[in-house]
Design a protein around this motif. Sequence first.
Motif, PDB file in Angstrom:
ATOM      1  N   ALA A   1       0.831  -1.206   0.000  1.00 19.34           N
ATOM      2  CA  ALA A   1       0.000   0.000   0.000  1.00 19.34           C
ATOM      3  C   ALA A   1       0.868   1.259   0.000  1.00 19.34           C
ATOM      4  CB  ALA A   1      -0.929  -0.005   1.211  1.00 19.34           C
ATOM      5  N   LEU A   2       1.928   1.252   0.775  1.00 23.01           N
ATOM      6  CA  LEU A   2       2.833   2.409   0.783  1.00 23.01           C
ATOM      7  C   LEU A   2       3.524   2.580  -0.571  1.00 23.01           C
ATOM      8  CD1 LEU A   2       4.436   2.159   4.327  1.00 23.01           C
ATOM      9  CD2 LEU A   2       2.779   3.840   3.503  1.00 23.01           C
ATOM     10  N   GLY A   3       3.832   1.485  -1.233  1.00 18.06           N
ATOM     11  CA  GLY A   3       4.430   1.559  -2.564  1.00 18.06           C
ATOM     12  C   GLY A   3       3.490   2.199  -3.570  1.00 18.06           C
ATOM     13  N   VAL A   4       2.203   1.859  -3.503  1.00 20.58           N
ATOM     14  CA  VAL A   4       1.210   2.448  -4.404  1.00 20.58           C
ATOM     15  C   VAL A   4       1.081   3.943  -4.139  1.00 20.58           C
ATOM     16  CG1 VAL A   4      -1.238   2.502  -5.001  1.00 20.58           C
ATOM     17  CG2 VAL A   4      -0.074   0.321  -4.753  1.00 20.58           C
ATOM     18  N   VAL A   5       1.019   4.325  -2.881  1.00 15.13           N
ATOM     19  CA  VAL A   5       0.900   5.746  -2.536  1.00 15.13           C
ATOM     20  C   VAL A   5       2.129   6.516  -3.011  1.00 15.13           C
ATOM     21  CG1 VAL A   5       0.815   7.372  -0.608  1.00 15.13           C
ATOM     22  CG2 VAL A   5      -0.678   5.378  -0.631  1.00 15.13           C
ATOM     23  N   ALA A   6       3.303   5.952  -2.813  1.00 13.91           N
ATOM     24  CA  ALA A   6       4.527   6.616  -3.259  1.00 13.91           C
ATOM     25  C   ALA A   6       4.551   6.768  -4.775  1.00 13.91           C
ATOM     26  CB  ALA A   6       5.756   5.841  -2.786  1.00 13.91           C
ATOM     27  N   ALA A   7       4.099   5.755  -5.501  1.00 12.94           N
ATOM     28  CA  ALA A   7       4.061   5.833  -6.962  1.00 12.94           C
ATOM     29  C   ALA A   7       3.067   6.895  -7.427  1.00 12.94           C
ATOM     30  CB  ALA A   7       3.706   4.470  -7.553  1.00 12.94           C
ATOM     31  N   MET A   8       1.931   7.002  -6.751  1.00  9.16           N
ATOM     32  CA  MET A   8       0.944   8.018  -7.128  1.00  9.16           C
ATOM     33  C   MET A   8       1.468   9.423  -6.853  1.00  9.16           C
ATOM     34  SD  MET A   8      -2.635   6.284  -5.995  1.00  9.16           S
ATOM     35  CE  MET A   8      -3.621   7.624  -6.646  1.00  9.16           C
ATOM     36  N   VAL A   9       2.125   9.608  -5.721  1.00 13.28           N
ATOM     37  CA  VAL A   9       2.697  10.924  -5.408  1.00 13.28           C
ATOM     38  C   VAL A   9       3.774  11.285  -6.434  1.00 13.28           C
ATOM     39  CG1 VAL A   9       4.105  12.186  -3.730  1.00 13.28           C
ATOM     40  CG2 VAL A   9       2.127  10.878  -2.968  1.00 13.28           C
ATOM     41  N   GLY A  10       4.626  10.320  -6.774  1.00 13.79           N
ATOM     42  CA  GLY A  10       5.666  10.571  -7.770  1.00 13.79           C
ATOM     43  C   GLY A  10       5.095  10.923  -9.135  1.00 13.79           C
ATOM     44  N   ALA A  11       4.049  10.198  -9.550  1.00 11.02           N
ATOM     45  CA  ALA A  11       3.422  10.485 -10.842  1.00 11.02           C
ATOM     46  C   ALA A  11       2.758  11.860 -10.836  1.00 11.02           C
ATOM     47  CB  ALA A  11       2.407   9.402 -11.191  1.00 11.02           C
ATOM     48  N   HIS A  12       2.153  12.232  -9.716  1.00 14.36           N
ATOM     49  CA  HIS A  12       1.543  13.562  -9.654  1.00 14.36           C
ATOM     50  C   HIS A  12       2.598  14.663  -9.694  1.00 14.36           C
ATOM     51  CE1 HIS A  12      -0.496  17.101  -7.988  1.00 14.36           C
ATOM     52  NE2 HIS A  12      -1.477  16.661  -8.746  1.00 14.36           N
ATOM     53  N   ARG A  13       3.729  14.437  -9.064  1.00 15.21           N
ATOM     54  CA  ARG A  13       4.827  15.421  -9.124  1.00 15.21           C
ATOM     55  C   ARG A  13       5.323  15.590 -10.561  1.00 15.21           C
ATOM     56  NH1 ARG A  13       3.429  16.924  -4.617  1.00 15.21           N
ATOM     57  NH2 ARG A  13       4.522  16.435  -2.704  1.00 15.21           N
ATOM     58  N   ILE A  14       5.424  14.496 -11.284  1.00 13.27           N
ATOM     59  CA  ILE A  14       5.823  14.566 -12.695  1.00 13.27           C
ATOM     60  C   ILE A  14       4.788  15.340 -13.491  1.00 13.27           C
ATOM     61  CG2 ILE A  14       6.139  13.186 -14.800  1.00 13.27           C
ATOM     62  CD1 ILE A  14       7.415  11.035 -12.981  1.00 13.27           C
ATOM     63  N   ALA A  15       3.514  15.069 -13.242  1.00 16.59           N
ATOM     64  CA  ALA A  15       2.447  15.778 -13.955  1.00 16.59           C
ATOM     65  C   ALA A  15       2.488  17.276 -13.658  1.00 16.59           C
ATOM     66  CB  ALA A  15       1.085  15.203 -13.574  1.00 16.59           C
ATOM     67  N   GLN A  16       2.676  17.640 -12.395  1.00 12.68           N
ATOM     68  CA  GLN A  16       2.696  19.060 -12.050  1.00 12.68           C
ATOM     69  C   GLN A  16       3.906  19.763 -12.645  1.00 12.68           C
ATOM     70  OE1 GLN A  16       0.043  20.642 -10.291  1.00 12.68           O
ATOM     71  NE2 GLN A  16       1.087  22.277 -11.391  1.00 12.68           N
ATOM     72  N   SER A  17       5.049  19.112 -12.625  1.00 18.38           N
ATOM     73  CA  SER A  17       6.247  19.709 -13.233  1.00 18.38           C
ATOM     74  C   SER A  17       6.056  19.896 -14.734  1.00 18.38           C
ATOM     75  CB  SER A  17       7.462  18.825 -12.978  1.00 18.38           C
ATOM     76  OG  SER A  17       7.743  18.754 -11.611  1.00 18.38           O
ATOM     77  N   ALA A  18       5.497  18.892 -15.395  1.00 18.16           N
ATOM     78  CA  ALA A  18       5.259  18.992 -16.832  1.00 18.16           C
ATOM     79  C   ALA A  18       4.259  20.102 -17.145  1.00 18.16           C
ATOM     80  CB  ALA A  18       4.767  17.653 -17.382  1.00 18.16           C
ATOM     81  N   ALA A  19       3.226  20.236 -16.315  1.00 15.86           N
ATOM     82  CA  ALA A  19       2.240  21.296 -16.534  1.00 15.86           C
ATOM     83  C   ALA A  19       2.861  22.676 -16.342  1.00 15.86           C
ATOM     84  CB  ALA A  19       1.060  21.111 -15.579  1.00 15.86           C
ATOM     85  N   ASP A  20       3.664  22.839 -15.314  1.00 13.77           N
ATOM     86  CA  ASP A  20       4.314  24.126 -15.066  1.00 13.77           C
ATOM     87  C   ASP A  20       5.236  24.512 -16.220  1.00 13.77           C
ATOM     88  OD1 ASP A  20       3.050  24.340 -12.618  1.00 13.77           O
ATOM     89  OD2 ASP A  20       4.759  23.592 -11.469  1.00 13.77           O
ATOM     90  N   LEU A  21       6.049  23.565 -16.659  1.00  9.51           N
ATOM     91  CA  LEU A  21       6.978  23.850 -17.760  1.00  9.51           C
ATOM     92  C   LEU A  21       6.245  24.115 -19.067  1.00  9.51           C
ATOM     93  CD1 LEU A  21       9.727  21.225 -16.927  1.00  9.51           C
ATOM     94  CD2 LEU A  21       9.911  23.712 -16.724  1.00  9.51           C
ATOM     95  N   ALA A  22       5.185  23.354 -19.325  1.00  5.62           N
ATOM     96  CA  ALA A  22       4.409  23.550 -20.555  1.00  5.62           C
ATOM     97  C   ALA A  22       3.729  24.915 -20.553  1.00  5.62           C
ATOM     98  CB  ALA A  22       3.373  22.439 -20.707  1.00  5.62           C
ATOM     99  N   ALA A  23       3.198  25.320 -19.410  1.00  8.10           N
ATOM    100  CA  ALA A  23       2.549  26.634 -19.324  1.00  8.10           C
ATOM    101  C   ALA A  23       3.553  27.761 -19.522  1.00  8.10           C
ATOM    102  CB  ALA A  23       1.846  26.778 -17.977  1.00  8.10           C
ATOM    103  N   LEU A  24       4.729  27.623 -18.935  1.00  5.57           N
ATOM    104  CA  LEU A  24       5.758  28.652 -19.122  1.00  5.57           C
ATOM    105  C   LEU A  24       6.203  28.750 -20.582  1.00  5.57           C
ATOM    106  CD1 LEU A  24       7.905  28.103 -15.925  1.00  5.57           C
ATOM    107  CD2 LEU A  24       6.482  30.089 -16.469  1.00  5.57           C
ATOM    108  N   ALA A  25       6.425  27.605 -21.210  1.00  4.46           N
ATOM    109  CA  ALA A  25       6.830  27.614 -22.624  1.00  4.46           C
ATOM    110  C   ALA A  25       5.736  28.207 -23.496  1.00  4.46           C
ATOM    111  CB  ALA A  25       7.166  26.202 -23.081  1.00  4.46           C
ATOM    112  N   ALA A  26       4.488  27.884 -23.187  1.00  2.00           N
ATOM    113  CA  ALA A  26       3.374  28.424 -23.965  1.00  2.00           C
ATOM    114  C   ALA A  26       3.268  29.935 -23.796  1.00  2.00           C
ATOM    115  CB  ALA A  26       2.075  27.744 -23.541  1.00  2.00           C
ATOM    116  N   ALA A  27       3.464  30.420 -22.579  1.00  2.00           N
ATOM    117  CA  ALA A  27       3.391  31.866 -22.339  1.00  2.00           C
ATOM    118  C   ALA A  27       4.501  32.607 -23.082  1.00  2.00           C
ATOM    119  CB  ALA A  27       3.469  32.147 -20.844  1.00  2.00           C
ATOM    120  N   VAL A  28       5.694  32.036 -23.116  1.00  2.00           N
ATOM    121  CA  VAL A  28       6.803  32.667 -23.845  1.00  2.00           C
ATOM    122  C   VAL A  28       6.490  32.718 -25.333  1.00  2.00           C
ATOM    123  CG1 VAL A  28       9.212  32.359 -24.545  1.00  2.00           C
ATOM    124  CG2 VAL A  28       8.569  32.118 -22.143  1.00  2.00           C
ATOM    125  N   ASP A  29       6.015  31.592 -25.885  1.00  2.00           N
ATOM    126  CA  ASP A  29       5.694  31.576 -27.311  1.00  2.00           C
ATOM    127  C   ASP A  29       4.526  32.501 -27.640  1.00  2.00           C
ATOM    128  OD1 ASP A  29       7.749  29.833 -27.727  1.00  2.00           O
ATOM    129  OD2 ASP A  29       6.549  28.342 -28.815  1.00  2.00           O
TER     130      ASP A  29
END
Length: 113
Positions: A26-54
């Motif tokens: 159960a702890l492994g599943v929670v850790a994987a979900m937190v890690g995947a959400h961190r990746i999603a948030q980082s990708a969203a932040d970077l994509a929004a910044l790149a879009a704003a610059v363009d």
Amino acid sequence: MTRDERGAGSLLVMAFLSLLLLVGSALGVVAAMVGAHRIAQSAADLAALAAAVDLQEGADACAAASRIAGANHARLSSCTVQGEEVVVVVTVAGPRWLGQSSDLSARARAGPG
């Protein structure tokens, strides 16, 4: 110790080990979900910044957001230009353990000011 009590300790140890395995999974599943959400948030932040610059440079903001999201192992779900601001939503594959089947998404907004 009587003959009827033989093996009782082994059963108790096996029960505790099974419980420990369940909690660890159960702890492994929670850790994987937190890690995947961190990746999603980082990708969203970077994509929004790149879009704003363009967008400020007069280029296609959503194309830049899609390119940056893909480079960060995410998929652009939506891209909205609101004046000088860009709002993006990206999705990443969530962990597929213990019946978890949904993907994880994150939203970010970028622009001047």
